[in-house]
Design an enzyme around this catalytic site. Structure first.
Site, PDB file in Angstrom:
ATOM      1  N   PHE A 171      42.988 -46.669  -8.028  1.00 60.43           N
ATOM      2  CA  PHE A 171      43.302 -45.802  -9.163  1.00 60.43           C
ATOM      3  C   PHE A 171      44.787 -45.882  -9.454  1.00 60.43           C
ATOM      4  O   PHE A 171      45.605 -45.880  -8.534  1.00 60.43           O
ATOM      5  CB  PHE A 171      42.913 -44.338  -8.877  1.00 60.43           C
ATOM      6  CG  PHE A 171      41.444 -44.171  -8.653  1.00 60.43           C
ATOM      7  CD1 PHE A 171      40.587 -43.994  -9.728  1.00 60.43           C
ATOM      8  CD2 PHE A 171      40.906 -44.233  -7.379  1.00 60.43           C
ATOM      9  CE1 PHE A 171      39.223 -43.877  -9.533  1.00 60.43           C
ATOM     10  CE2 PHE A 171      39.545 -44.128  -7.173  1.00 60.43           C
ATOM     11  CZ  PHE A 171      38.702 -43.945  -8.253  1.00 60.43           C
ATOM     12  N   LYS A 172      45.109 -45.955 -10.717  1.00 66.99           N
ATOM     13  CA  LYS A 172      46.501 -45.889 -11.167  1.00 66.99           C
ATOM     14  C   LYS A 172      46.618 -44.568 -11.907  1.00 66.99           C
ATOM     15  O   LYS A 172      46.167 -44.442 -13.049  1.00 66.99           O
ATOM     16  CB  LYS A 172      46.857 -47.068 -12.072  1.00 66.99           C
ATOM     17  CG  LYS A 172      48.313 -47.077 -12.483  1.00 66.99           C
ATOM     18  CD  LYS A 172      48.644 -48.283 -13.343  1.00 66.99           C
ATOM     19  CE  LYS A 172      50.130 -48.272 -13.669  1.00 66.99           C
ATOM     20  NZ  LYS A 172      50.431 -49.166 -14.786  1.00 66.99           N
ATOM     21  N   ILE A 173      47.226 -43.588 -11.255  1.00 69.31           N
ATOM     22  CA  ILE A 173      47.330 -42.239 -11.805  1.00 69.31           C
ATOM     23  C   ILE A 173      48.670 -42.120 -12.526  1.00 69.31           C
ATOM     24  O   ILE A 173      49.725 -42.156 -11.889  1.00 69.31           O
ATOM     25  CB  ILE A 173      47.208 -41.169 -10.696  1.00 69.31           C
ATOM     26  CG1 ILE A 173      45.952 -41.399  -9.841  1.00 69.31           C
ATOM     27  CG2 ILE A 173      47.253 -39.767 -11.299  1.00 69.31           C
ATOM     28  CD1 ILE A 173      44.646 -41.290 -10.580  1.00 69.31           C
TER      29      ILE A 173
END
Length: 182
Positions: free
Chosen positions: A169-171
């Site tokens: 995930f790239k938050i």
């Protein structure tokens, strides 16, 4: 089938797409840029992301950049290819093409349709399920403000547990640290 892959770690900068003075792709400049990133010690590279001006390229230009970069990198570092599209089947096809060309991972935003049209979690889940079924490499879900599509931490965990290739995930949303803690 889920294939175990050693976790990726380190710095994976987003490479810009290089244009010449006339606004056309500068592939020699693209190769120099990629060499600079690798020579600077990056552990991998991400291409065709939002910062890479992905939305200004047509599909033939996207494919040309992708093939140029993957051929030039030649396995020196893993390459993440952004395959975001609002249509699940188009995103799946882009993702298959990226995998076939040698991408190590895919980065994908959830579907969104302009400033006010959003889809719910059930549709987001189906979107990522369809893409995951089309490939055998890891998918990074890009939780970006640009999409404006809220995804709760519980929902992200659900996708990671249930959709085989959703593994990163790239938050990028406001209060990202709080979301990561949760």
């Amino acid at each position: 089938m889920v294939v175990a892959v050693a976790p990726y770690r380190g710095v994976f900068p987003v490479a810009p797409t290089v244009f010449d003075a006339d606004g056309k792709l500068d592939l020699a400049g693209q190769r120099r840029c990629i060499d600079f990133i690798i020579d600077s010690g990056a552990h991998g590279i991400c291409i065709l992301a939002n910062w890479s001006e992905q939305f200004t390229l047509d599909d033939s230009e996207r494919n040309l950049v992708m093939e140029t970069v993957l051929d030039h990198v030649a396995g020196r570092v893993p390459v993440i290819v952004t395959t975001t599209h609002m249509g699940s089947h188009i995103c799946a096809e882009r993702s298959r093409r990226a995998q076939a060309a040698g991408a190590a991972m895919l980065m994908i935003m959830p579907p969104y349709h302009g400033a006010t049209l959003r889809v719910g979690e059930a549709q987001i889940y189906d979107f990522f399920r369809i893409v995951s079924e089309a490939v055998s490499i890891p998918i990074i879900v890009q939780d970006a403000p640009m999409a404006g599509t809220a995804m709760s931490p519980a929902f992200l965990v659900k996708m990671a547990r249930e959709i085989p290739h959703v593994t990163y995930f790239k938050i990028e949303v406001p209060q990202a640290a709080a979301k990561l803690r949760e």
